[in-house]
Design a protein around this motif. Structure first.
Motif, PDB file in Angstrom:
ATOM      1  N   ASP A  74      -2.251   9.881   2.530  1.00  0.00           N
ATOM      2  CA  ASP A  74      -3.068   9.364   3.627  1.00  0.00           C
ATOM      3  C   ASP A  74      -2.750   7.890   3.843  1.00  0.00           C
ATOM      4  O   ASP A  74      -2.476   7.152   2.886  1.00  0.00           O
ATOM      5  N   HIS A 130       0.800  -1.229   0.000  1.00  0.00           N
ATOM      6  CA  HIS A 130       0.000   0.000   0.000  1.00  0.00           C
ATOM      7  C   HIS A 130       0.833   1.280   0.000  1.00  0.00           C
ATOM      8  O   HIS A 130       0.284   2.369  -0.153  1.00  0.00           O
ATOM      9  N   HIS A 136      -6.535  12.551  11.538  1.00  0.00           N
ATOM     10  CA  HIS A 136      -7.196  11.313  11.945  1.00  0.00           C
ATOM     11  C   HIS A 136      -7.445  11.229  13.447  1.00  0.00           C
ATOM     12  O   HIS A 136      -8.187  10.356  13.902  1.00  0.00           O
ATOM     13  N   GLU A 193      -1.886   9.405  -2.287  1.00  0.00           N
ATOM     14  CA  GLU A 193      -3.118   9.922  -1.705  1.00  0.00           C
ATOM     15  C   GLU A 193      -2.878  10.789  -0.478  1.00  0.00           C
ATOM     16  O   GLU A 193      -3.809  11.378   0.069  1.00  0.00           O
ATOM     17  N   ASP A 198      -4.330   4.379   5.441  1.00  0.00           N
ATOM     18  CA  ASP A 198      -5.614   3.796   5.809  1.00  0.00           C
ATOM     19  C   ASP A 198      -5.700   3.564   7.317  1.00  0.00           C
ATOM     20  O   ASP A 198      -4.751   3.068   7.945  1.00  0.00           O
ATOM     21  N   ARG A 199      -6.839   3.857   7.896  1.00  0.00           N
ATOM     22  CA  ARG A 199      -7.042   3.541   9.315  1.00  0.00           C
ATOM     23  C   ARG A 199      -6.987   2.041   9.538  1.00  0.00           C
ATOM     24  O   ARG A 199      -6.667   1.579  10.639  1.00  0.00           O
ATOM     25  N   ALA A 200      -7.289   1.262   8.505  1.00  0.00           N
ATOM     26  CA  ALA A 200      -7.214  -0.188   8.633  1.00  0.00           C
ATOM     27  C   ALA A 200      -5.807  -0.645   8.993  1.00  0.00           C
ATOM     28  O   ALA A 200      -5.625  -1.679   9.655  1.00  0.00           O
ATOM     29  N   THR A 201      -4.812   0.126   8.586  1.00  0.00           N
ATOM     30  CA  THR A 201      -3.422  -0.216   8.924  1.00  0.00           C
ATOM     31  C   THR A 201      -3.199  -0.104  10.422  1.00  0.00           C
ATOM     32  O   THR A 201      -2.486  -0.918  11.030  1.00  0.00           O
ATOM     33  N   TRP A 253      -0.375   5.202  -0.553  1.00  0.00           N
ATOM     34  CA  TRP A 253      -0.422   6.137   0.563  1.00  0.00           C
ATOM     35  C   TRP A 253       0.284   7.445   0.199  1.00  0.00           C
ATOM     36  O   TRP A 253      -0.197   8.535   0.502  1.00  0.00           O
TER      37      TRP A 253
END
Length: 384
Positions: A37, A28, A165, A35, A39-42, A32
């Motif tokens: 950013d 990813h 975030h 973008e 991911d909060r999933a990380t 990242w």
């Protein structure tokens, strides 16, 4: 090659971190960066893997690991793949925000926020810097005024790591304009609180994927129990925790510089010019020799500082030395290494290019190199 700093437990943990990096980071990372950013999933994946909140005790949802060498392993493995943005975000959580809550928080505050920070469900930030107050914290103008059982916060902050975030922000506020350095306090402001707004995400030279934002507080009301630590003691609380933060920056610098050398050796031994590997030329060998020597010396000092942090003897001055030397070495070494890549070093697809841009802020945040020199010089001469 295994370093003497680590034992079997650290190396076993390294394998867990490396698997996480290969599974959750490498696929990813380029997206990242594009973008701007992560991911909060990380964050959730890191929490599930047990990579966040290492020092948090079991009663608050963490493993209670106080040996800082485990945090160093994480930074080394993220540095190995040039994941500077993720390193900065995780470091703010683990080496700045969480220690504030652990050291200064009440049991209720710890129960309320720490389990979510360990799991990655809550992301923390610390809001000190303001548009008109950088290293001069006494220039902070954000205010908190007591109103019954609440505090009302007004002001703005900038350059806030994890600001976009963040689910909770530790905000430095002026609470008594007549008390000088004893007139500042810390408050926890939660996302969704009326009057708390996020401004633009800031476009930076490097660390493109790292979430850095402006924050605004317009009549933000927080309950009195959101005061963190002692009223009027914010500066003392900040100073007590700066050695860990600065050692973290030093460790990031070491890991990034070591990775840059590894990438450069691999590139120069495989790339040819005029019919010979670039690494066969004397200039290349001289540059690599100088770089690796600086990093080896840095490693010895940082390792010593890590052990001092573990046993509680790391001083503010020694942490300043580590931060000063590591950030300056990081920038010098990565600059040398990029030159050996030639034109490819200027291409963003190569990690050395991103590392060059990411490195520049290391001599600025956490206290500039000039501030580090002032701390060291005052200690040396006894003159303030």
């Amino acid at each position: 090659m295994r370093r003497d700093q680590y034992d079997d437990d650290h190396e076993s943990f390294r394998q867990i971190v490396r698997e996480f990096v290969e599974r959750e980071v490498l696929p990813h990372q380029e997206r990242w960066e594009r973008e701007h950013d992560i991911d909060r999933a990380t964050w959730l994946a890191a929490g599930k893997q047990g990579l966040l909140g290492l020092m948090v005790p079991p009663e608050y949802g963490g493993p209670g690991v106080e040996d800082y060498r485990f945090r160093c392993v994480i930074m080394e493995e993220l540095g190995r793949v040039g994941a500077g943005s993720l390193t900065a975000g995780f470091s703010l959580q683990d080496d700045v925000a969480i220690p504030y809550l652990l050291d200064l928080g009440t049991d209720g505050q710890r129960q309320r926020w720490l389990p979510g920070m360990v799991s990655g469900q809550l992301i923390g930030a610390v809001a000190m810097t303001e548009p008109g107050a950088g290293s001069d914290l006494q220039g902070i103008r954000t205010t908190a005024v007591r109103d019954g059982r609440e505090w009302v916060i007004n002001g703005s902050k900038t350059f806030i790591t994890n600001g976009g975030h963040a689910d909770l922000v530790i905000v430095v506020c002026r609470t008594d304009p007549e008390a000088g350095s004893r007139g500042f306090s810390l408050f926890v402001v939660e996302s969704g609180t009326d009057g708390f707004e996020r401004g633009r995400r800031l476009e930076k030279l490097g660390l493109h994927a790292q979430d850095t934002a402006e924050l605004y507080f317009d009549g933000v009301r927080v309950p009195a129990e959101n005061l963190l630590g002692t009223e009027g003691a914010a500066f003392l609380h900040l100073m007590e925790r700066l050695p860990r933060e600065r050692l973290n920056i030093a460790m990031q610098g070491y890991a990034a510089a070591r990775a840059a050398i590894d990438w450069t050796v691999q590139y120069t031994t495989g790339r040819t010019a005029f019919g010979k590997p670039i690494a066969s030329y004397q200039n290349t060998q001289f540059e690599l020799a100088a770089a690796v020597t600086e990093v080896d010396v840095l490693e010895a000092y940082v390792d010593k500082a890590v052990l001092a942090l573990n046993d509680g003897s790391l001083t503010a001055v020694d942490a300043a030395k580590a931060k000063l030397w590591a950030s300056e070495v990081q920038n010098r070494v990565i600059d040398r290494c990029l030159q050996l890549f030639g034109g490819y070093g200027y291409m963003y697809e190569y990690p050395i290019c991103r590392a060059f841009a990411d490195a520049r802020v290391q001599t600025i945040y956490g206290g500039t190199s000039e501030v580090m020199k002032l701390i060291i010089g005052r200690d040396l001469t006894g003159i303030r």
